[in-house]
Design a protein around this motif. Structure first.
Motif, PDB file in Angstrom:
ATOM      1  N   GLY A  80      51.383  49.654  26.193  1.00 33.98           N
ATOM      2  CA  GLY A  80      52.138  48.488  25.709  1.00 33.98           C
ATOM      3  C   GLY A  80      51.528  47.204  26.255  1.00 33.98           C
ATOM      4  O   GLY A  80      51.295  46.234  25.514  1.00 33.98           O
ATOM      5  N   ALA A  81      51.232  47.199  27.558  1.00 37.61           N
ATOM      6  CA  ALA A  81      50.634  46.005  28.174  1.00 37.61           C
ATOM      7  C   ALA A  81      49.266  45.736  27.567  1.00 37.61           C
ATOM      8  O   ALA A  81      48.924  44.586  27.259  1.00 37.61           O
ATOM      9  CB  ALA A  81      50.522  46.201  29.688  1.00 37.61           C
ATOM     10  N   LEU A  93      45.665  43.394  36.536  1.00 41.84           N
ATOM     11  CA  LEU A  93      45.262  44.791  36.381  1.00 41.84           C
ATOM     12  C   LEU A  93      46.523  45.626  36.213  1.00 41.84           C
ATOM     13  O   LEU A  93      47.363  45.682  37.112  1.00 41.84           O
ATOM     14  CB  LEU A  93      44.500  45.243  37.634  1.00 41.84           C
ATOM     15  N   THR A  94      46.673  46.250  35.045  1.00 38.84           N
ATOM     16  CA  THR A  94      47.785  47.176  34.860  1.00 38.84           C
ATOM     17  C   THR A  94      47.348  48.551  35.343  1.00 38.84           C
ATOM     18  O   THR A  94      46.376  49.114  34.831  1.00 38.84           O
ATOM     19  CB  THR A  94      48.200  47.265  33.377  1.00 38.84           C
ATOM     20  N   VAL A  95      48.052  49.079  36.333  1.00 38.62           N
ATOM     21  CA  VAL A  95      47.791  50.443  36.789  1.00 38.62           C
ATOM     22  C   VAL A  95      48.954  51.299  36.290  1.00 38.62           C
ATOM     23  O   VAL A  95      50.105  51.127  36.723  1.00 38.62           O
ATOM     24  CB  VAL A  95      47.686  50.519  38.325  1.00 38.62           C
ATOM     25  N   GLY A  96      48.663  52.155  35.350  1.00 40.05           N
ATOM     26  CA  GLY A  96      49.698  53.002  34.739  1.00 40.05           C
ATOM     27  C   GLY A  96      48.974  53.903  33.760  1.00 40.05           C
ATOM     28  O   GLY A  96      47.749  53.813  33.613  1.00 40.05           O
ATOM     29  N   ALA A 105      33.277  51.279  38.783  1.00 44.43           N
ATOM     30  CA  ALA A 105      32.707  50.138  38.060  1.00 44.43           C
ATOM     31  C   ALA A 105      33.744  49.028  37.911  1.00 44.43           C
ATOM     32  O   ALA A 105      33.444  47.841  38.069  1.00 44.43           O
ATOM     33  CB  ALA A 105      32.203  50.588  36.694  1.00 44.43           C
ATOM     34  N   LEU A 106      34.972  49.430  37.633  1.00 43.43           N
ATOM     35  CA  LEU A 106      36.021  48.421  37.451  1.00 43.43           C
ATOM     36  C   LEU A 106      36.274  47.664  38.752  1.00 43.43           C
ATOM     37  O   LEU A 106      36.355  46.422  38.759  1.00 43.43           O
ATOM     38  CB  LEU A 106      37.312  49.097  36.969  1.00 43.43           C
ATOM     39  N   LEU A 107      36.376  48.403  39.839  1.00 43.03           N
ATOM     40  CA  LEU A 107      36.648  47.737  41.121  1.00 43.03           C
ATOM     41  C   LEU A 107      35.504  46.796  41.500  1.00 43.03           C
ATOM     42  O   LEU A 107      35.728  45.732  42.084  1.00 43.03           O
ATOM     43  CB  LEU A 107      36.878  48.775  42.222  1.00 43.03           C
ATOM     44  N   ASP A 108      34.292  47.161  41.127  1.00 42.89           N
ATOM     45  CA  ASP A 108      33.146  46.299  41.421  1.00 42.89           C
ATOM     46  C   ASP A 108      33.223  44.989  40.653  1.00 42.89           C
ATOM     47  O   ASP A 108      32.787  43.946  41.130  1.00 42.89           O
ATOM     48  CB  ASP A 108      31.840  47.004  41.003  1.00 42.89           C
ATOM     49  N   SER A 109      33.789  45.058  39.428  1.00 43.50           N
ATOM     50  CA  SER A 109      33.756  43.854  38.586  1.00 43.50           C
ATOM     51  C   SER A 109      35.010  42.985  38.746  1.00 43.50           C
ATOM     52  O   SER A 109      35.032  41.841  38.316  1.00 43.50           O
ATOM     53  CB  SER A 109      33.585  44.253  37.117  1.00 43.50           C
ATOM     54  N   LEU A 110      36.053  43.514  39.384  1.00 41.98           N
ATOM     55  CA  LEU A 110      37.312  42.752  39.483  1.00 41.98           C
ATOM     56  C   LEU A 110      37.254  41.679  40.572  1.00 41.98           C
ATOM     57  O   LEU A 110      36.803  41.962  41.686  1.00 41.98           O
ATOM     58  CB  LEU A 110      38.460  43.691  39.858  1.00 41.98           C
ATOM     59  N   HIS A 113      42.669  40.666  31.300  1.00 45.23           N
ATOM     60  CA  HIS A 113      43.533  41.833  31.510  1.00 45.23           C
ATOM     61  C   HIS A 113      42.699  43.102  31.586  1.00 45.23           C
ATOM     62  O   HIS A 113      41.826  43.332  30.761  1.00 45.23           O
ATOM     63  CB  HIS A 113      44.556  41.970  30.373  1.00 45.23           C
ATOM     64  N   TYR A 114      42.949  43.894  32.603  1.00 45.53           N
ATOM     65  CA  TYR A 114      42.266  45.179  32.759  1.00 45.53           C
ATOM     66  C   TYR A 114      43.324  46.266  32.844  1.00 45.53           C
ATOM     67  O   TYR A 114      44.440  46.025  33.312  1.00 45.53           O
ATOM     68  CB  TYR A 114      41.444  45.209  34.050  1.00 45.53           C
ATOM     69  N   VAL A 115      42.930  47.448  32.400  1.00 46.28           N
ATOM     70  CA  VAL A 115      43.850  48.592  32.490  1.00 46.28           C
ATOM     71  C   VAL A 115      43.170  49.686  33.304  1.00 46.28           C
ATOM     72  O   VAL A 115      42.011  50.015  33.049  1.00 46.28           O
ATOM     73  CB  VAL A 115      44.167  49.174  31.093  1.00 46.28           C
ATOM     74  N   LEU A 116      43.904  50.208  34.249  1.00 41.68           N
ATOM     75  CA  LEU A 116      43.401  51.375  34.975  1.00 41.68           C
ATOM     76  C   LEU A 116      44.375  52.505  34.687  1.00 41.68           C
ATOM     77  O   LEU A 116      45.457  52.585  35.265  1.00 41.68           O
ATOM     78  CB  LEU A 116      43.335  51.053  36.472  1.00 41.68           C
TER      79      LEU A 116
END
Ligand code: PA5
Length: 427
Positions: free
Chosen positions: A83-84, A73-76, A111-116, A98-101
């Protein structure tokens, strides 16, 4: 990277070869300034040295501690995320999702936190300044979610940040592994650095080949636009914009380059949108948007350049034969043949209607090809900025908004926040 500017000439807006030949003297001067900037590792220009200054071993060492994760999970946000996302989408995950937050939309975050798979996810938190509110807030939420799920977030987190700032302090306090954002490399020029390379390394991609591709493009920078594909693109974009092509529609013919178009949009908009100049980037995807936006690009206002991007080689998926006469032309061919036919049809359609377009090709969408493409676009952007006389590497409008938002939330005494209360109203 191959750049074909033939269809950008003698269209509408009109740009001639003679104009480009005259512009070439300014390209030579701009190239000298760029080379001096690179030699001094000056702010921004230092990004064009990344093929030689990035440290792939440090990146690999930083990610090696994470044992076969299922997801990263890229947090940025902005240059610290795109870029990531571009590398991950273009090169594929190889078993790693790969997920981006980046945004702070609560419904999306929820929703993202539920699916990760939190226990099996590496969190790469990236902020050059270490102070960006969206990134820090999202990270605090992710780490709390990990805590709640009984996951030791300190063992699942990698930080990339600048020399100081809140994120640096947080990394030190919790003894988190931390990579440095290289000095002089603005966010949107940082894809080939510690900002995005860890995601590629985690997925097992060949980081050296990415940098080799970028280096090959760097080696082709020259004092004439006719000798340098990246400069040819930058110069044509600049010259066309000056003549009325206020919009540049970036249209990759590859699903895996959809994020690249978004990355390009940031690079172009944030770097060049200064002093009432700049070319507005639009994003589209071939062949999907042939069935929507192409209508406007071909027949709408004459204020556009269309950039068509494709790989020369694609995986082969044959189209099955059928006994339907009307579909006989498809059978025996492949999806790649069809997509390439759509590409050529669009290019010809734009040319027939006198709409300027540029063709950019890569041999393949692999590490080397992506390295060439990202570096080539960055160099094109820097050249455009030199020709336009803007400060390519600053983003005062973006910083204004950051300060205003922080001020509103009580995160500091920023005069920009006062302007928020002065909203003009219709009375
Ligand atoms: O290109 C830029 O400078 C911006 O898009 C930044 O990357 C973005 O604002 C995030 O900044 P930071 O990395 O400081 O969190």
């Amino acid at each position: 990277m191959y750049v074909d500017i033939g269809n950008a000439l003698d269209a509408e807006p009109r740009l001639t070869r003679a104009t480009l030949e005259r512009l070439d003297e300014r390209v030579a001067d701009a190239h000298d300034r760029i080379e001096r900037g690179r030699a001094d590792a000056a702010h921004g220009y230092a990004a064009l040295n990344l093929p030689d200054t990035a440290d792939p071993d440090a990146v690999r060492a930083a990610v090696d501690r994470f044992d076969d994760p299922a997801a990263v999970l890229t947090v940025g946000i902005g240059g610290s995320a795109l870029g990531a996302a571009t590398l991950a989408e273009a090169l594929g995950g190889d078993g790693l999702d790969h997920y981006v937050l980046d945004n702070v939309d609560p419904a999306h975050v929820d929703a993202l936190l539920d699916s990760l798979p939190l226990g099996d996810t590496v969190v790469h938190v990236v902020s050059r300044s270490g102070t960006t509110a969206e990134t820090l807030a999202n990270f605090l939420i992710v780490r709390e979610a990990m805590d709640r799920a009984g996951v030791d977030w300190t063992r699942r987190t990698l930080v990339t940040t600048g020399a100081d700032g809140n994120l640096r302090e947080l990394a030190a306090r919790h003894d988190l592994p931390a990579l440095d954002v290289p000095a002089g490399v603005p966010g949107r020029f940082s894809a080939l650095s510690t900002v995005a390379l860890p995601v590629a390394a985690l997925a097992g991609h060949d980081v050296d080949a990415l940098l080799d591709g970028a280096r090959a493009e760097a080696d082709r920078l020259a004092g004439s636009l006719f000798d340098s594909p990246a400069y040819a693109y930058g110069a044509v974009c600049y010259a066309l914009e000056r003549r009325g092509a206020a919009i540049n529609a970036m249209v990759p013919y590859a699903e895996s380059l959809e994020y690249f178009a978004e990355w390009f949009a940031q690079l172009w908009a944030e770097s060049l949108g200064k002093d009432a100049v700049g070319q507005t980037p639009a994003r589209a995807l071939g062949a999907t948007d042939q069935h929507s936006q192409l209508q406007l690009y071909r027949a709408g206002p004459r204020d556009k350049l269309v950039t068509l991007v494709r790989p020369r080689e694609r995986p082969r998926i044959p189209i099955p034969e059928t006994d339907l006469d009307g579909l006989a032309y498809l059978g025996g061919g492949s999806l790649g043949d069809l997509l390439d036919a759509e590409f050529r049809a669009t290019e010809a359609s734009l040319a027939a209607a006198n709409c300027p377009n540029v063709r950019i090709e890569l041999d393949r969408i692999d590490e080397r090809g992506v390295g060439e493409l990202l570096y080539g676009m960055e160099a094109a952007c820097v050249l455009y900025g030199e020709l336009a006389g803007v400060e390519t590497f600053t983003q005062p409008a973006v910083e204004w908004g950051k300060r205003a938002a922080r001020g509103l939330l009580g995160g500091g005494d920023f005069e920009e926040a006062d302007a928020v209360g002065e909203k003009r109203r219709l009375v």
